[in-house]
Enzyme design. Structure first.
Site, short mmCIF file in Angstrom:
data_model
loop_
_atom_site.label_atom_id
_atom_site.label_comp_id
_atom_site.label_asym_id
_atom_site.label_seq_id
_atom_site.Cartn_x
_atom_site.Cartn_y
_atom_site.Cartn_z
N GLU A 41 -13.59 0.17 -24.66
CA GLU A 41 -14.13 1.16 -24.52
C GLU A 41 -15.84 0.23 -25.76
O GLU A 41 -16.85 0.76 -24.75
CB GLU A 41 -14.59 2.59 -24.49
CG GLU A 41 -15.69 3.17 -24.41
CD GLU A 41 -15.30 4.66 -24.41
OE1 GLU A 41 -13.77 4.95 -25.42
OE2 GLU A 41 -16.14 5.32 -24.49
N ARG B 92 -52.40 -5.12 -23.47
CA ARG B 92 -53.01 -4.39 -23.89
C ARG B 92 -54.01 -4.94 -24.83
O ARG B 92 -53.87 -5.64 -25.99
CB ARG B 92 -51.88 -3.30 -24.48
CG ARG B 92 -52.39 -2.19 -25.41
CD ARG B 92 -52.72 -1.28 -23.73
NE ARG B 92 -54.03 0.02 -24.89
CZ ARG B 92 -53.97 1.12 -23.81
NH1 ARG B 92 -54.35 0.95 -22.43
NH2 ARG B 92 -54.47 2.28 -24.64
N GLN C 103 -51.13 -8.80 -36.96
CA GLN C 103 -49.88 -9.13 -37.87
C GLN C 103 -48.40 -8.33 -37.73
O GLN C 103 -47.56 -8.68 -37.29
CB GLN C 103 -49.95 -9.39 -38.84
CG GLN C 103 -48.73 -10.66 -39.31
CD GLN C 103 -49.54 -11.01 -40.61
OE1 GLN C 103 -49.82 -10.04 -41.74
NE2 GLN C 103 -49.07 -11.84 -41.34
#
Ligand SMILES: Cc1cc2nc3c(=O)[nH]c(=O)nc-3n(C[C@H](O)[C@H](O)[C@H](O)COP(=O)(O)OP(=O)(O)OC[C@H]3O[C@@H](n4cnc5c(N)ncnc54)[C@H](O)[C@@H]3O)c2cc1C
Length: 380
Positions: free
Chosen positions: A243, A269, A280
């Site tokens: 799991e 964008r 940056q």
């Protein structure tokens, strides 16, 4: 990064899972999540692909082999393209077939596994109780022997797949304190005295059916006890290891999705007269995400290799579980920041994943419990 463990079979399996996710889930996933449900036929399609068959004999509908790399890659692909709720409901059976395959009689396996592995029927693992999930050695549900049956009483909660499953692997106390007094039982939905209530106001995983289970003098035939009293510990611990691998793989898929969506947004964008990606500060966020994603993948590949060698690297599985949830949480937060206001709107992956990361840090062994377990395994 180049994967040194890649083989043509693994690449083919990964491609088929990715195609399945793109074709069958991605076009509807966000709508299903908003609706809080998805069609049952998806379970059957996933079953036909072999997603529930690892480590299960072919005689019971399984793949007849196990491969940790294939488990890993399918977990990544599903989490990349499917809402966590869809993924959780499909995968709930994978955490309950392990104890059945390891402990049940051939007759029980033949009765139960084909339906679950094919996806025709659901299965769930019921360990957590209202009094707690971290310390399962103190669970309080009880099973009292009465002739050819056990009488099961108690409550379970947060059970994934619990509203629709037909079969449940339930932990209950048959003896004294601690893990040694716990046994596992296979319980069928519809047995008199067994009722369930939906937990449908969750922060995330909206399309998964999560339940509280109530056992009021439920009669369980004695032959549906899985193994003997006290064997619970080994079967369940081994199950938890797989799991943890699956949840860590899911975190990697979520992190990659956040990364890709953030990069795509940052390229198109514009702010301050130039693409967002040319600032940056944004580039640093992307580089940070990428480094953590690569490190997690490399860690998981090494663990998968160890599992395939027949060893259970319990400390590393605990460490990778919390490394993975922290990576997913970090990437979801960074991606949300890069998307700005658009990231805050519903109906797209980054917002959903931002809500879903927390359960990855809690379920299947929380970050605190994993760190403690890892520390203890290190024998320092
Ligand atoms: C959506 C969802 C699906 C789930 N699906 C399943 C399922 O299918 N089957 C199932 O059996 N369970 C399931 N769970 C339960 C899950 O495994 C438990 O929530 C988890 O084990 C934590 O248990 P708890 O919530 O009772 O927290 P608690 O055990 O009450 O702990 C609360 C908090 O305290 C921390 N904590 C506890 N002890 C310590 C300690 N000694 N030191 C420091 N910190 C500690 C924990 O890490 C946790 O953050 C699910 C949970 C969720 C939210």
């Amino acid at each position: 990064m180049k994967n040194p463990f890649e083989t043509p079979e693994r690449a083919a399996f990964r491609d088929s899972v990715e195609r399945f996710v793109k074709r069958e889930i991605a076009p509807h996933g966000e709508d299903w999540d908003e609706a809080g449900d998805f069609p049952w036929e998806l379970h059957e399609k996933a079953g036909a692909l072999g997603l529930f068959g690892f480590g299960i004999d072919e005689a019971y509908g399984g793949l007849g082999f196990d491969d940790a790399f294939m488990r890993l890659e399918s977990g990544i692909a599903l989490a990349y393209g499917a809402p966590g709720g869809v993924n959780a409901s499909l995968g709930a059976r994978n955490i309950m077939t392990g104890p059945i395959a390891a402990l049940a009689s051939d007759a029980i396996k033949a009765e139960v596994l084909p339906g679950i592995v094919s996806g025709r029927e659901g299965g769930a693992l019921a360990m957590t109780e209202p009094s707690g999930g971290s310390d399962l050695s103190r669970l309080t549900a009880s099973a009292r022997r009465d002739g050819d049956t056990f009488i099961l009483d108690g409550e379970k909660t947060f059970i994934t797949g619990g509203m629709k499953a037909r079969w449940f692997v339930v932990g209950a106390r048959t003896g004294g304190e601690g893990f040694g007094g716990i046994s596992l039982f296979l319980v069928e939905a519809g047995t008199p005295g067994f009722t369930r209530t939906a937990l449908d106001r969750k922060m995330g995983w909206w399309s998964s059916d999560t339940a509280s289970l109530h056992f009021d003098a439920v009669q369980v035939p004695a032959h549906r006890q899985l193994g003997e009293e006290g064997v619970c510990l080994l079967a369940i611990m081994n199950n938890f290891n797989y799991e943890r691998l699956a949840l860590a793989a899911g975190c990697l898929g979520m992190a990659r999705r956040c990364f890709d969506d953030a990069v795509a947004w940052a390229k198109q964008r514009e702010t301050f007269g130039k693409p967002l990606i040319s600032h940056q500060v944004i580039r640093h966020k992307i580089a940070d995400m990428s480094a953590r994603i690569d490190a997690l993948h490399a860690y998981l590949l090494h663990i998968a290799w160890t599992l395939n060698e027949g060893e259970i690297p319990a400390a590393e599985l605990a460490k990778v579980k919390f490394t993975a949830s922290q990576t997913a949480e970090y990437c979801a937060s960074q991606a949300m920041q890069i998307l700005g206001g658009a990231g805050y709107l519903r109906g797209q992956a980054v917002e959903r994943i931002y809500r879903e990361v927390k359960v990855m840090a809690i379920g299947g062994g929380s970050e605190e419990i994993m760190k403690d377990l890892a520390f203890r395994q290190m024998s320092l």
